[in-house]
Motif scaffolding. Structure first.
Motif, mmCIF file in Angstrom:
data_model
loop_
_atom_site.group_PDB
_atom_site.id
_atom_site.type_symbol
_atom_site.label_atom_id
_atom_site.label_comp_id
_atom_site.label_asym_id
_atom_site.label_seq_id
_atom_site.Cartn_x
_atom_site.Cartn_y
_atom_site.Cartn_z
ATOM 1 N N MET A 59 -11.472 2.943 -9.701
ATOM 2 C CA MET A 59 -11.298 1.594 -9.165
ATOM 3 C C MET A 59 -9.873 1.442 -8.630
ATOM 4 O O MET A 59 -8.915 1.890 -9.250
ATOM 5 C CB MET A 59 -11.563 0.549 -10.254
ATOM 6 C CG MET A 59 -11.407 -0.893 -9.772
ATOM 7 S SD MET A 59 -11.745 -2.111 -11.071
ATOM 8 C CE MET A 59 -13.494 -1.792 -11.325
ATOM 9 N N ALA A 60 -9.763 0.810 -7.449
ATOM 10 C CA ALA A 60 -8.451 0.622 -6.838
ATOM 11 C C ALA A 60 -7.601 -0.316 -7.686
ATOM 12 O O ALA A 60 -8.108 -1.247 -8.317
ATOM 13 C CB ALA A 60 -8.621 0.040 -5.431
ATOM 14 N N GLU A 61 -6.296 -0.062 -7.706
ATOM 15 C CA GLU A 61 -5.391 -0.902 -8.460
ATOM 16 C C GLU A 61 -5.228 -2.264 -7.785
ATOM 17 O O GLU A 61 -5.299 -2.381 -6.558
ATOM 18 C CB GLU A 61 -4.027 -0.221 -8.575
ATOM 19 C CG GLU A 61 -4.031 1.027 -9.429
ATOM 20 C CD GLU A 61 -2.631 1.574 -9.604
ATOM 21 O OE1 GLU A 61 -1.846 1.576 -8.635
ATOM 22 O OE2 GLU A 61 -2.311 1.996 -10.725
ATOM 23 N N ARG A 62 -5.014 -3.287 -8.609
ATOM 24 C CA ARG A 62 -4.768 -4.628 -8.100
ATOM 25 C C ARG A 62 -3.414 -4.671 -7.402
ATOM 26 O O ARG A 62 -2.416 -4.159 -7.918
ATOM 27 C CB ARG A 62 -4.800 -5.640 -9.253
ATOM 28 C CG ARG A 62 -6.160 -5.840 -9.864
ATOM 29 C CD ARG A 62 -6.062 -6.551 -11.206
ATOM 30 N NE ARG A 62 -5.279 -7.778 -11.153
ATOM 31 C CZ ARG A 62 -5.754 -8.960 -10.790
ATOM 32 N NH1 ARG A 62 -7.037 -9.074 -10.412
ATOM 33 N NH2 ARG A 62 -4.987 -10.050 -10.792
ATOM 34 N N VAL A 88 -0.055 -7.305 -12.506
ATOM 35 C CA VAL A 88 -0.043 -6.086 -11.704
ATOM 36 C C VAL A 88 1.207 -5.283 -12.028
ATOM 37 O O VAL A 88 2.210 -5.814 -12.533
ATOM 38 C CB VAL A 88 -0.074 -6.397 -10.190
ATOM 39 C CG1 VAL A 88 -1.387 -7.083 -9.815
ATOM 40 C CG2 VAL A 88 1.114 -7.258 -9.776
ATOM 41 N N GLU A 89 1.149 -3.994 -11.741
ATOM 42 C CA GLU A 89 2.323 -3.148 -11.885
ATOM 43 C C GLU A 89 3.341 -3.515 -10.795
ATOM 44 O O GLU A 89 2.948 -3.894 -9.675
ATOM 45 C CB GLU A 89 1.932 -1.678 -11.751
ATOM 46 C CG GLU A 89 1.038 -1.181 -12.876
ATOM 47 C CD GLU A 89 1.733 -1.236 -14.221
ATOM 48 O OE1 GLU A 89 2.954 -0.943 -14.260
ATOM 49 O OE2 GLU A 89 1.076 -1.557 -15.223
ATOM 50 N N PRO A 90 4.635 -3.421 -11.082
ATOM 51 C CA PRO A 90 5.640 -3.798 -10.082
ATOM 52 C C PRO A 90 5.448 -3.114 -8.735
ATOM 53 O O PRO A 90 5.616 -3.762 -7.689
ATOM 54 C CB PRO A 90 6.960 -3.381 -10.743
ATOM 55 C CG PRO A 90 6.683 -3.509 -12.209
ATOM 56 C CD PRO A 90 5.250 -3.059 -12.376
ATOM 57 N N ARG A 120 -7.584 -6.503 1.196
ATOM 58 C CA ARG A 120 -6.883 -5.398 0.538
ATOM 59 C C ARG A 120 -6.056 -5.820 -0.671
ATOM 60 O O ARG A 120 -5.703 -4.966 -1.496
ATOM 61 C CB ARG A 120 -5.959 -4.713 1.550
ATOM 62 C CG ARG A 120 -6.706 -4.064 2.715
ATOM 63 C CD ARG A 120 -5.746 -3.522 3.740
ATOM 64 N NE ARG A 120 -6.471 -2.948 4.875
ATOM 65 C CZ ARG A 120 -5.927 -2.715 6.063
ATOM 66 N NH1 ARG A 120 -4.652 -2.995 6.258
ATOM 67 N NH2 ARG A 120 -6.653 -2.202 7.044
ATOM 68 N N PHE A 121 -5.698 -7.095 -0.729
ATOM 69 C CA PHE A 121 -4.848 -7.594 -1.807
ATOM 70 C C PHE A 121 -5.580 -8.679 -2.580
ATOM 71 O O PHE A 121 -6.364 -9.439 -2.007
ATOM 72 C CB PHE A 121 -3.543 -8.165 -1.235
ATOM 73 C CG PHE A 121 -2.680 -7.144 -0.525
ATOM 74 C CD1 PHE A 121 -1.743 -6.395 -1.226
ATOM 75 C CD2 PHE A 121 -2.816 -6.926 0.845
ATOM 76 C CE1 PHE A 121 -0.952 -5.455 -0.579
ATOM 77 C CE2 PHE A 121 -2.034 -5.993 1.501
ATOM 78 C CZ PHE A 121 -1.097 -5.243 0.787
#
Length: 244
Positions: free
Chosen positions: A1-4, A184-186, A134-135
Motif C-alpha cells: 500500500m502506498a504511503e500517506r 504521516v512521516e516527515p 495522489r495526496f
C-alpha cells in the motif's frame, strides 16, 4: 500500500500572485509614513519582492530603490537587506504600522478592488485535481492571516484547508502540525515555497522542500537551493509532482 502523503503550498508567490496588491498598499503606506510619493515603477518593486518576508519589509525595499534607482536589487542578498532594515528602524516600524492598517482598509472597505489586484497562478489551479488523486490532502501553509487567505480562495471557488499566521512565522511549526495532524512521516510532507529561507525553516521538520521558480526569488537563491538539495519546480513540472 502506498504511503500517506500531504502536499503543502505557500500562498503568496506559490498559490497566489499578490505582488500588485502589495505594491498598491505599500505606495499608500509609504506616503502615510511621511515619505514623498514613491517614484519607482511596479517592475522594480516586483524584482525586489523576493527579499520581503513581512509587510514592514516593503518599507526597506522602497527606501533602497528610492536611494539608488540603479540598484541591482535582484543581486542583493538577504543579509544586505536585513542590514538595510536595521539602518532605518523607525521608518520600518512606522511604515509597517501604516501598511497593516491600509491593507485592512483595502480588505474591508475596498474589497472588490483588493480582490482585483491579485489572482491564483493558473498552473497551480490546473494541477489541483491531479494532486488530489495522489495526496491525502492539499493544504495552504502561510504566514498570511487565515481569514483573508480563505476569502481569496473562495474567490476562485476553492475549499482548501489553511494553516496561517496563527500557527507562527516559522514554517517548521506548520510542517510539524501537518505531520501530527495527518499522521504521516516527515518525508511524506511535500512543501512548495518560493523563498529559500522559508524552505530552510521547513526543513527543520524533515519535509521535502521544493522551490517554486514562478514565485518571488532570484538566480542566486535558486542556485543555492539546488546546491542544498532542494527540488526546483517550474510550472510545467506541477502535473508530475507526487507521481514518484
Amino acid at each position: 500500500m502506498a504511503e500517506r502523503r500531504v502536499l503543502a503550498l505557500d500562498f503568496d508567490g506559490v498559490f497566489w500572485n499578490s505582488v500588485r496588491e502589495c505594491y498598491e498598499v505599500a505606495r499608500e503606506a509609504w506616503e502615510e509614513a511621511g515619505m514623498p510619493p514613491f517614484s519607482q515603477p511596479y517592475e522594480r518593486f516586483r524584482d525586489g519582492r523576493w527579499l520581503v518576508r513581512a509587510g514592514r519589509d516593503f518599507g526597506t525595499l522602497m527606501r533602497l530603490l528610492e536611494d539608488d534607482p540603479a540598484l541591482d536589487i535582484l543581486s542583493y542578498t538577504p543579509e544586505q537587506f536585513a542590514e538595510a532594515g536595521r539602518a532605518h528602524p523607525e521608518l520600518v516600524e512606522r511604515f509597517g504600522e501604516c501598511f497593516g492598517r491600509i491593507r485592512l482598509q483595502y480588505r474591508w472597505e475596498r474589497e472588490a478592488y483588493w480582490r482585483s489586484l491579485q489572482a491564483p497562478f493558473q498552473a497551480v489551479l490546473d494541477a489541483l485535481p491531479i494532486w488530489r488523486t495522489r495526496f491525502v490532502d492539499v493544504v495552504v501553509a502561510t504566514t498570511k492571516d487565515s481569514e483573508s487567505t480563505r476569502a481569496l480562495l473562495e474567490q476562485a471557488n476553492l475549499d482548501i484547508p489553511v494553516y496561517g499566521l496563527e500557527v507562527g512565522t516559522d514554517k517548521s511549526k506548520h510542517m510539524q502540525l501537518l505531520i501530527d495532524k495527518y499522521e504521516v512521516e516527515p518525508h511524506n510532507v511535500y512543501f512548495i515555497d518560493d523563498l529559500l529561507i522559508t524552505l530552510l525553516d521547513a526543513a527543520k521538520a524533515g519535509v521535502r522542500g521544493h522551490l517554486a521558480l514562478w514565485g518571488y526569488n532570484n538566480e542566486a537563491s535558486r542556485r543555492r537551493a539546488r546546491e542544498m538539495g532542494f527540488i526546483l519546480l517550474d510550472e510545467a513540472d506541477l502535473p508530475n509532482l507526487g507521481a514518484d
